[in-house]
Structures are given as structure tokens and as C-alpha cells.
Scaffold this motif. Sequence first.
Motif, mmCIF file in Angstrom:
data_model
loop_
_atom_site.group_PDB
_atom_site.id
_atom_site.type_symbol
_atom_site.label_atom_id
_atom_site.label_comp_id
_atom_site.label_asym_id
_atom_site.label_seq_id
_atom_site.Cartn_x
_atom_site.Cartn_y
_atom_site.Cartn_z
ATOM 1 N N GLY A 53 0.809 -1.207 0.000
ATOM 2 C CA GLY A 53 0.000 0.000 0.000
ATOM 3 C C GLY A 53 0.844 1.258 0.000
ATOM 4 N N GLU A 54 1.925 1.247 0.771
ATOM 5 C CA GLU A 54 2.794 2.415 0.853
ATOM 6 C C GLU A 54 3.444 2.704 -0.502
ATOM 7 N N ALA A 55 3.908 1.621 -1.168
ATOM 8 C CA ALA A 55 4.529 1.784 -2.481
ATOM 9 C C ALA A 55 3.490 2.230 -3.513
ATOM 10 N N ALA A 56 2.250 1.783 -3.328
ATOM 11 C CA ALA A 56 1.176 2.169 -4.247
ATOM 12 C C ALA A 56 0.935 3.673 -4.191
ATOM 13 N N LEU A 57 0.916 4.226 -2.983
ATOM 14 C CA LEU A 57 0.685 5.665 -2.823
ATOM 15 C C LEU A 57 1.807 6.458 -3.478
ATOM 16 N N ALA A 58 3.048 6.002 -3.285
ATOM 17 C CA ALA A 58 4.193 6.688 -3.894
ATOM 18 C C ALA A 58 4.125 6.600 -5.416
ATOM 19 N N ALA A 59 3.771 5.420 -5.943
ATOM 20 C CA ALA A 59 3.685 5.242 -7.391
ATOM 21 C C ALA A 59 2.546 6.069 -7.978
ATOM 22 N N PHE A 60 1.459 6.172 -7.237
ATOM 23 C CA PHE A 60 0.328 6.986 -7.706
ATOM 24 C C PHE A 60 0.747 8.446 -7.808
ATOM 25 N N ALA A 61 1.470 8.922 -6.815
ATOM 26 C CA ALA A 61 1.916 10.321 -6.825
ATOM 27 C C ALA A 61 2.869 10.588 -7.990
ATOM 28 N N THR A 62 3.686 9.603 -8.324
ATOM 29 C CA THR A 62 4.671 9.775 -9.393
ATOM 30 C C THR A 62 4.056 9.675 -10.779
ATOM 31 N N HIS A 63 3.150 8.708 -10.967
ATOM 32 C CA HIS A 63 2.668 8.392 -12.313
ATOM 33 C C HIS A 63 1.255 8.904 -12.621
ATOM 34 N N THR A 64 0.492 9.284 -11.606
ATOM 35 C CA THR A 64 -0.902 9.737 -11.785
ATOM 36 C C THR A 64 -1.654 8.896 -12.832
ATOM 37 N N PRO A 65 -1.834 7.608 -12.550
ATOM 38 C CA PRO A 65 -2.482 6.709 -13.518
ATOM 39 C C PRO A 65 -3.977 6.996 -13.652
ATOM 40 N N ASP A 66 -4.563 6.490 -14.739
ATOM 41 C CA ASP A 66 -6.000 6.625 -14.941
ATOM 42 C C ASP A 66 -6.774 5.619 -14.089
#
Length: 212
Positions: A38-51
Motif C-alpha cells: 500500500g505504501e509503495a502504491a501511494l508513492a507510485a500513484f503520486a509519481t505516475h498519476t495513472p487513470d
Amino acid sequence: METIRILMVDDHPIVREGYLRLLERQPELSVVAEASSGEAALAAFATHTPDIVLMDLSMPGAGGLAAVEAILARDPHARIIVVSMHQGAIFAQKAMAAGARGFVSKSSPPEELVSAIAKVMSGRKALSTDMAQEVAQTSLGRDDIAALTRRELEILQLLARGMSGRTIAKNLGLSAKTIQNNLSQVRAKLDATGDADLVLKAQRAGLTPSGQ
């Protein structure tokens, strides 16, 4: 057609690889990032802003539901689809209550996931066929199990698996009094007459492997 950018979150590399191969066969879909917690997911979301975010529930750390809430706290418009091995209707209802826009069980045919992505991108909510049937058949609406806190739900699940209050307390590192207080709250919320009634409601809601 504009490419739909996807963040895939699952702590099992083999599962991620399987979904990656499935999604790569769809020309309009592109996996731009992967995460195993979950923690890595939040960081990846912030970086990549996926659809779209495809989110597992059972992961190390805070887990999928907490990750759903954390991502939505950052971006209330985030489109999240939970993809989980859990098939009880309560898990789908909890995920949707947390803000997920879809729920697909891992036992669903591959095309169900692709369909769910399309539905969510069009502004609709999506349940895989098996989960839609579970939700339709359950008594969750009357029992209001979805109103339980995470701790109450956890205690109810352990009770439904046959654990005594004392064993639950030991398992969770809490006092027996705390467990009994939580069970009293659960009985009140579910309008249950006792622990046996609680177990029955939990089984009907799909909280146990044998639940119907």
C-alpha cells in the motif's frame, strides 16, 4: 483511442506478471507502474498519476483498503478497482464504501477485469459477475455489517472461524475485556441475539470460507 494508464498493486510477482500479460493484449491499456504494498502504491500513484489503479486487498503493511483511502485522500477523483481473492460480499461492500469504483474477484474470467476497467473509465461502477451475485444474495443490507469498524470486522471474522473471546484476545494482543466490549458493539450494530447469531450472520455475509 487514448491509452488508459494503469497502476497495478499486488504483493505477488506472479500475479502481477499474469495481469500484465492480460492487459498488454489490450491495445488501449498500458501498465505504467507496479507496486507490492500500500505504501509503495501511494508513492507510485503520486509519481505516475495513472487513470486506473488495480488494488489487491491482502498485502503487507496497512493493506489494500488503507491504500484505497490514502490514494483518495490525495486525489478524490482517483479511479480504483479492487482485484482480490476474497469473494465474500462484505469485502466488495467494504471496498466500495472506502471509495473503490469496482471490485473483481481473482477467480473471475480475464475479460471481467477488462470490462471493469472500461466501465469505471466511463464513470460507472463495476462488479465482476460472481461478486454481483454475492452482493445480491447476501443479507448485508439488513444486517448492516458494512457499518462495522475494521477492528470489529476482524473480531467477527475470528469468532466466525470458531475462536473463543479469550483466543481472539490472545491472537490480536488485546485484553479479553476489550474483545467482549467490541463484540457487544457488533451485536448491537447487527441486532444479533448472541454469538451464535453473529456467526450465522457472518457466514451469510461470506466472511468465512464455508459461508453461504
